[in-house]
Design an enzyme around this catalytic site. Structure first.
Site, PDB file in Angstrom:
ATOM      1  N   ARG A  81       4.025  -0.421  -4.729  1.00  0.00           N
ATOM      2  CA  ARG A  81       3.735  -0.891  -3.368  1.00  0.00           C
ATOM      3  C   ARG A  81       2.434  -1.682  -3.291  1.00  0.00           C
ATOM      4  O   ARG A  81       2.120  -2.283  -2.259  1.00  0.00           O
ATOM      5  CB  ARG A  81       3.635   0.306  -2.413  1.00  0.00           C
ATOM      6  CG  ARG A  81       4.892   1.122  -2.335  1.00  0.00           C
ATOM      7  CD  ARG A  81       4.710   2.270  -1.372  1.00  0.00           C
ATOM      8  NE  ARG A  81       4.556   1.794  -0.015  1.00  0.00           N
ATOM      9  CZ  ARG A  81       5.560   1.543   0.819  1.00  0.00           C
ATOM     10  NH1 ARG A  81       6.792   1.721   0.416  1.00  0.00           N
ATOM     11  NH2 ARG A  81       5.338   1.122   2.038  1.00  0.00           N
ATOM     12  N   HIS A  95      18.919 -37.018  -5.527  1.00  0.00           N
ATOM     13  CA  HIS A  95      18.214 -37.467  -4.317  1.00  0.00           C
ATOM     14  C   HIS A  95      16.703 -37.288  -4.424  1.00  0.00           C
ATOM     15  O   HIS A  95      16.019 -37.260  -3.406  1.00  0.00           O
ATOM     16  CB  HIS A  95      18.762 -36.737  -3.088  1.00  0.00           C
ATOM     17  CG  HIS A  95      20.205 -37.042  -2.831  1.00  0.00           C
ATOM     18  ND1 HIS A  95      20.652 -38.277  -2.431  1.00  0.00           N
ATOM     19  CD2 HIS A  95      21.317 -36.277  -2.978  1.00  0.00           C
ATOM     20  CE1 HIS A  95      21.973 -38.262  -2.312  1.00  0.00           C
ATOM     21  NE2 HIS A  95      22.396 -37.048  -2.645  1.00  0.00           N
ATOM     22  N   ASN A 103      -1.912   2.432   5.528  1.00  0.00           N
ATOM     23  CA  ASN A 103      -1.003   1.370   5.092  1.00  0.00           C
ATOM     24  C   ASN A 103      -0.643   0.588   6.343  1.00  0.00           C
ATOM     25  O   ASN A 103      -0.103   1.157   7.289  1.00  0.00           O
ATOM     26  CB  ASN A 103       0.247   2.008   4.466  1.00  0.00           C
ATOM     27  CG  ASN A 103       1.349   1.009   4.206  1.00  0.00           C
ATOM     28  OD1 ASN A 103       1.088  -0.179   4.023  1.00  0.00           O
ATOM     29  ND2 ASN A 103       2.581   1.485   4.176  1.00  0.00           N
ATOM     30  N   GLY A 104      -0.944  -0.710   6.366  1.00  0.00           N
ATOM     31  CA  GLY A 104      -0.641  -1.522   7.543  1.00  0.00           C
ATOM     32  C   GLY A 104      -1.793  -2.463   7.827  1.00  0.00           C
ATOM     33  O   GLY A 104      -2.668  -2.670   6.985  1.00  0.00           O
ATOM     34  N   GLU A 163      17.879 -17.618  -6.223  1.00  0.00           N
ATOM     35  CA  GLU A 163      17.505 -16.257  -6.624  1.00  0.00           C
ATOM     36  C   GLU A 163      17.007 -16.238  -8.072  1.00  0.00           C
ATOM     37  O   GLU A 163      16.013 -15.565  -8.393  1.00  0.00           O
ATOM     38  CB  GLU A 163      18.708 -15.324  -6.429  1.00  0.00           C
ATOM     39  CG  GLU A 163      18.538 -13.900  -6.922  1.00  0.00           C
ATOM     40  CD  GLU A 163      17.380 -13.143  -6.281  1.00  0.00           C
ATOM     41  OE1 GLU A 163      16.795 -13.619  -5.313  1.00  0.00           O
ATOM     42  OE2 GLU A 163      17.048 -12.058  -6.797  1.00  0.00           O
ATOM     43  N   CYS A 194       0.837  -1.196   0.000  1.00  0.00           N
ATOM     44  CA  CYS A 194       0.000   0.000   0.000  1.00  0.00           C
ATOM     45  C   CYS A 194       0.880   1.256   0.000  1.00  0.00           C
ATOM     46  O   CYS A 194       1.917   1.289   0.640  1.00  0.00           O
ATOM     47  CB  CYS A 194      -0.950   0.090   1.181  1.00  0.00           C
ATOM     48  SG  CYS A 194      -2.118  -1.261   1.259  1.00  0.00           S
ATOM     49  N   TRP A 250      -2.732  -2.809  -1.693  1.00  0.00           N
ATOM     50  CA  TRP A 250      -2.393  -4.229  -1.811  1.00  0.00           C
ATOM     51  C   TRP A 250      -3.252  -4.909  -0.764  1.00  0.00           C
ATOM     52  O   TRP A 250      -3.034  -4.748   0.438  1.00  0.00           O
ATOM     53  CB  TRP A 250      -0.904  -4.441  -1.532  1.00  0.00           C
ATOM     54  CG  TRP A 250      -0.431  -5.846  -1.712  1.00  0.00           C
ATOM     55  CD1 TRP A 250      -0.023  -6.431  -2.875  1.00  0.00           C
ATOM     56  CD2 TRP A 250      -0.302  -6.854  -0.694  1.00  0.00           C
ATOM     57  NE1 TRP A 250       0.343  -7.739  -2.648  1.00  0.00           N
ATOM     58  CE2 TRP A 250       0.187  -8.024  -1.327  1.00  0.00           C
ATOM     59  CE3 TRP A 250      -0.554  -6.889   0.675  1.00  0.00           C
ATOM     60  CZ2 TRP A 250       0.432  -9.203  -0.636  1.00  0.00           C
ATOM     61  CZ3 TRP A 250      -0.310  -8.065   1.372  1.00  0.00           C
ATOM     62  CH2 TRP A 250       0.171  -9.212   0.710  1.00  0.00           C
ATOM     63  N   GLU A 278       8.469 -15.096 -10.041  1.00  0.00           N
ATOM     64  CA  GLU A 278       7.663 -13.933  -9.642  1.00  0.00           C
ATOM     65  C   GLU A 278       7.248 -13.045 -10.807  1.00  0.00           C
ATOM     66  O   GLU A 278       6.207 -12.410 -10.736  1.00  0.00           O
ATOM     67  CB  GLU A 278       8.297 -13.138  -8.496  1.00  0.00           C
ATOM     68  CG  GLU A 278       9.573 -12.451  -8.773  1.00  0.00           C
ATOM     69  CD  GLU A 278      10.126 -11.736  -7.533  1.00  0.00           C
ATOM     70  OE1 GLU A 278       9.395 -11.482  -6.576  1.00  0.00           O
ATOM     71  OE2 GLU A 278      11.327 -11.425  -7.550  1.00  0.00           O
ATOM     72  N   LYS A 284       6.102  -4.491  -3.602  1.00  0.00           N
ATOM     73  CA  LYS A 284       7.542  -4.310  -3.432  1.00  0.00           C
ATOM     74  C   LYS A 284       7.977  -4.435  -1.980  1.00  0.00           C
ATOM     75  O   LYS A 284       8.997  -5.030  -1.688  1.00  0.00           O
ATOM     76  CB  LYS A 284       7.918  -2.928  -3.980  1.00  0.00           C
ATOM     77  CG  LYS A 284       9.385  -2.575  -3.863  1.00  0.00           C
ATOM     78  CD  LYS A 284      10.190  -3.319  -4.876  1.00  0.00           C
ATOM     79  CE  LYS A 284      11.665  -2.968  -4.818  1.00  0.00           C
ATOM     80  NZ  LYS A 284      12.473  -4.032  -5.441  1.00  0.00           N
ATOM     81  N   LYS A 297      13.330 -15.071  -9.299  1.00  0.00           N
ATOM     82  CA  LYS A 297      13.098 -14.038 -10.323  1.00  0.00           C
ATOM     83  C   LYS A 297      12.153 -14.566 -11.393  1.00  0.00           C
ATOM     84  O   LYS A 297      11.206 -13.898 -11.779  1.00  0.00           O
ATOM     85  CB  LYS A 297      14.413 -13.615 -11.012  1.00  0.00           C
ATOM     86  CG  LYS A 297      15.365 -12.775 -10.233  1.00  0.00           C
ATOM     87  CD  LYS A 297      14.927 -11.376  -9.956  1.00  0.00           C
ATOM     88  CE  LYS A 297      14.112 -11.267  -8.713  1.00  0.00           C
ATOM     89  NZ  LYS A 297      14.736 -11.160  -7.445  1.00  0.00           N
TER      90      LYS A 297
HETATM   91  O1  M6R Z   1      12.810  -4.810   1.013  1.00  0.00           O
HETATM   92  P1  M6R Z   1      13.354  -6.146   1.339  1.00  0.00           P
HETATM   93  O2  M6R Z   1      14.715  -6.376   0.772  1.00  0.00           O
HETATM   94  O3  M6R Z   1      13.344  -6.445   2.813  1.00  0.00           O
HETATM   95  O4  M6R Z   1      12.378  -7.193   0.652  1.00  0.00           O
HETATM   96  C1  M6R Z   1      12.501  -8.563   0.901  1.00  0.00           C
HETATM   97  C2  M6R Z   1      11.653  -9.369  -0.047  1.00  0.00           C
HETATM   98  O5  M6R Z   1      10.300  -9.086   0.136  1.00  0.00           O
HETATM   99  C3  M6R Z   1      12.032  -9.095  -1.509  1.00  0.00           C
HETATM  100  O6  M6R Z   1      13.374  -9.364  -1.749  1.00  0.00           O
HETATM  101  C4  M6R Z   1      11.172  -9.963  -2.458  1.00  0.00           C
HETATM  102  O7  M6R Z   1      11.515 -11.309  -2.310  1.00  0.00           O
HETATM  103  C5  M6R Z   1      11.338  -9.487  -3.894  1.00  0.00           C
HETATM  104  N1  M6R Z   1      10.078  -9.494  -4.561  1.00  0.00           N
HETATM  105  C6  M6R Z   1      12.269 -10.335  -4.668  1.00  0.00           C
HETATM  106  O8  M6R Z   1      12.364  -9.973  -6.000  1.00  0.00           O
END
Ligand code: M6R
Length: 616
Positions: free
Chosen positions: A27, A512, A101-102, A489, A2, A75, A496, A611, A493
């Protein structure tokens, strides 16, 4: 999670709010709304969908000009995305509006109590309950002594459990907006005859570089020509006006099709910024001023625990390996969300690192607070200056990566890994790392930006491979040691932003169980640098080949042998083993990006994500 933007000043407010919302859209983007106050009357417009929907809706409803307003991009947490659940929410009188927001954890008992008193609700949100609580406190205050809107906000907030960044307006108070925060970010922007509230300072860059990062329990009143900050817990609120150190266009997409692509291409500079002024050639070491630890304290560290979520945790996993292999310090990682509910016996000289691009991730913040509560020293690795994690840490390192807007983290990852490299250099040189190893790492750091540029120059080759495999339903990513976190990672990527199922594993785990997934329709990406484990990776590739699985290898420049084992090869330059992950992730970011584009995905705003995850 948000985004809020509020404005009071001399400009027509709707364009300012819509522009701010579009900058905060990363956000959350399932619905949006705004409320303006003009001639003593509130006007609320809201719409399910993206900011573009709200912009069209606003354009279709011409109004008399207004110069103050609050707005929100959502969000969803409580209640599905819908017009009714979009913010702002009004109280029962319709004279007061709130954006939030929260999460208000105790909203259900509060709502039941209000309903029993006759309050009617139009949405399923926790925020509407807050609006009614503030309205009720205001009504009570009118009959008593507290007549300020901010007093009603304080009274209502004192009865809730959870997190909030809020902005509030009331028809009885033209020219005034009240803001408050606890656990969710809120920044006050100071302009010439205008004031702002925003969830993120970068949304204010076109208007002002002067900001105050509000602290938990701060309540602020903003008017066009002045502001006031009070604390709900202290007699006086101390605050600092800070100057944002960003170029006005730092948060613009420029000529790039997506922020993610822009941020991938910024990585040479990201590395330069992370390292600038921090290498010490004379001592073959690094200098990290912000750690706030004496050399003796640094030498005494027995164990490092790195906490984070998602990409930040993956960077920490690389960092922990560097620290153990090269600095001879016991190091490990944990999901921040898991650590905070554990009760681990740990040596006193354990030091924690909370890694977070945003510095606002609720799970990481909760873990940091838990570690500090138990008396441990906690350092932060953050990008957002003045963020909660940065402020609540005992010291740390800023990434200086500039705003990262794309929901998929890219440049923050390489920056975080680079900072762990510098930490390893510092701690290693205080232990058994030789001067020649230290110098070699420094030289490698210096070459990294150009090596990244070289990988980026090969984008079209990577894009072609991504397009070739983009129709796959599932992909596997394999790597050993430093490259296992890269496999995780790269898989994160891909899933997502492309929504292709992807999973990362240590390469040796294939046999395994995972090998059951190998078939001609399931591509495997294997990280296979020419390092000490090269032959073992070749064996893994043969096991995949024997089951007719397509293979994409990320390999060291000049390795011709690998072509006999893989269907497609992406070459990366060679660097020291501990920094190789920085180079290896770059083509896989591009691979995920181009696969997502080929599938027509909304790269910068993937479904269901936000984000900055400020809820637990
Ligand atoms: O702002 P932060 O680095 O704490 O965020 C952590 C995760 O939420 C963030 O890295 C998330 O996994 C991303 N969408 C990855 O691309």
């Amino acid at each position: 999670m948000c985004g809020i933007i509020a404005y009071v000043g001399h400009r027509e407010v709707r364009p300012v709010l819509l522009d701010g919302l579009s900058r905060l859209e990363y956000r959350g983007y399932d619905s949006a709304g705004l409320a303006t106050l003009a001639d003593g009357k509130l006007d609320i417009l809201k719409k399910v969908g993206r900011i573009a929907e709200l912009t069209r809706h606003v354009a279709s409803k011409p109004r008399t000009p207004a110069f103050q307003g609050i707005s929100h991009t959502r969000w969803a947490t409580h209640g599905e995305p819908s017009d009714a659940n979009a913010h702002p929410h009004a109280d029962g009188t319709g004279k007061l509006v709130v954006v939030h927001n929260g999460v208000i954890e105790n909203f259900q008992p509060l709502k039941r109590k209000l309903e029993a008193e006759g309050h009617l609700f139009a949405s399923a949100t926790d925020t509407e309950v807050l609006a009614h609580l503030i309205g009720k406190a205001y009504q009570a205050g009118m009959e008593g002594s507290a007549r300020r809107l901010s007093d009603a906000v304080r009274t209502a907030l004192s009865g809730i459990k959870g997190t909030y960044g809020v902005a509030v307006m009331h028809e009885d108070f033209p020219g005034l907006i009240v803001g408050a925060r606890r656990g969710s970010p809120l920044v006050l922007g100071i302009g010439e005859g205008e004031m702002f509230l925003s969830s993120d300072a970068t949304a204010l860059l076109p208007y002002t570089h002067k900001v105050v990062y509000l602290k938990d329990f701060d309540v602020t009143e903003i008017r066009a020509d002045r502001f006031q900050i009070e604390s709900m817990t202290h007699d006086t609120a101390d605050y600092q006006v800070e100057e944002l150190d960003y170029a006005p266009d730092a948060a613009e997409r420029g000529a790039f099709a997506h922020y993610m692509l822009k941020e991938i291409h910024e990585q040479p500079q990201t590395l330069e910024n992370a390292v600038r002024g921090r290498l010490n050639g004379e001592e073959s070491s690094a200098q990290l001023g912000g750690l706030n630890l004496t050399p003796a304290e640094l030498r005494d560290i027995d164990r490092v625990i790195v906490l984070g979520c998602g990409t930040a945790l993956h960077a920490g996993m690389v960092g922990a390996q560097m620290l153990e292999n090269m600095a001879f310090v016991a190091a490990e990682t944990d999901f921040a969300s898991e650590f905070r509910f554990k009760n681990r016996p740990l040596p006193r000289n354990t030091i924690f690192f909370a890694v977070s691009q945003s510095g606002e991730t609720a799970d990481t913040l909760g873990a940091l607070r838990e570690a500090r509560r138990k008396g441990f020293r906690c350092l932060g690795i953050c990008n957002s200056v003045g963020s909660t994690i940065a402020r609540e840490s005992d010291g740390g390192m800023y990434m200086h990566a500039g705003p990262e807007i794309g929901v998929a983290a890219t440049k923050s990852f390489v920056s975080q890994v680079a900072l762990f490299g510098l930490l390893t250099l510092t701690l290693g040189r205080m232990r058994q790392m030789s001067a020649s190893t230290g110098s070699k790492i420094i030289r490698s750091f210096e070459k990294l930006p150009d090596q990244v540029r070289k990988i980026l120059a090969g984008e079209e080759h990577i894009a072609a491979i991504a397009r070739k495999y983009a129709q796959a339903n599932s992909m596997l990513f394999l790597g050993r040691q430093y490259n296992y976190p890269i496999a995780l990672e790269a898989a994160l990527k891909l899933k997502e932003i492309s929504y292709i199922h992807a999973a990362g594993f240590p390469a040796s785990e294939l046999k395994h169980g995972i090998i059951a997934l190998i078939d001609p329709a399931t591509p495997t990406v294997i990280l296979c640098p020419q390092d000490s484990l090269y032959e073992k990776n070749i064996s893994t590739m043969q096991e995949v080949r024997a089951r007719k699985g397509p293979i994409i290898a990320v390999a060291t420049e000049g390795d011709e042998e690998i072509r006999h084992h893989a269907d497609d090869v992406i070459y990366v330059p060679r660097t020291v083993e501990m920094l190789q992950p920085i180079l290896n992730i770059i083509p896989l970011q591009l691979f995920a990006y181009h696969a997502a584009v080929a599938l027509g995905r909304d790269v910068d705003k993937p479904r269901n994500l936000a984000k900055s995850v400020t809820v637990e």
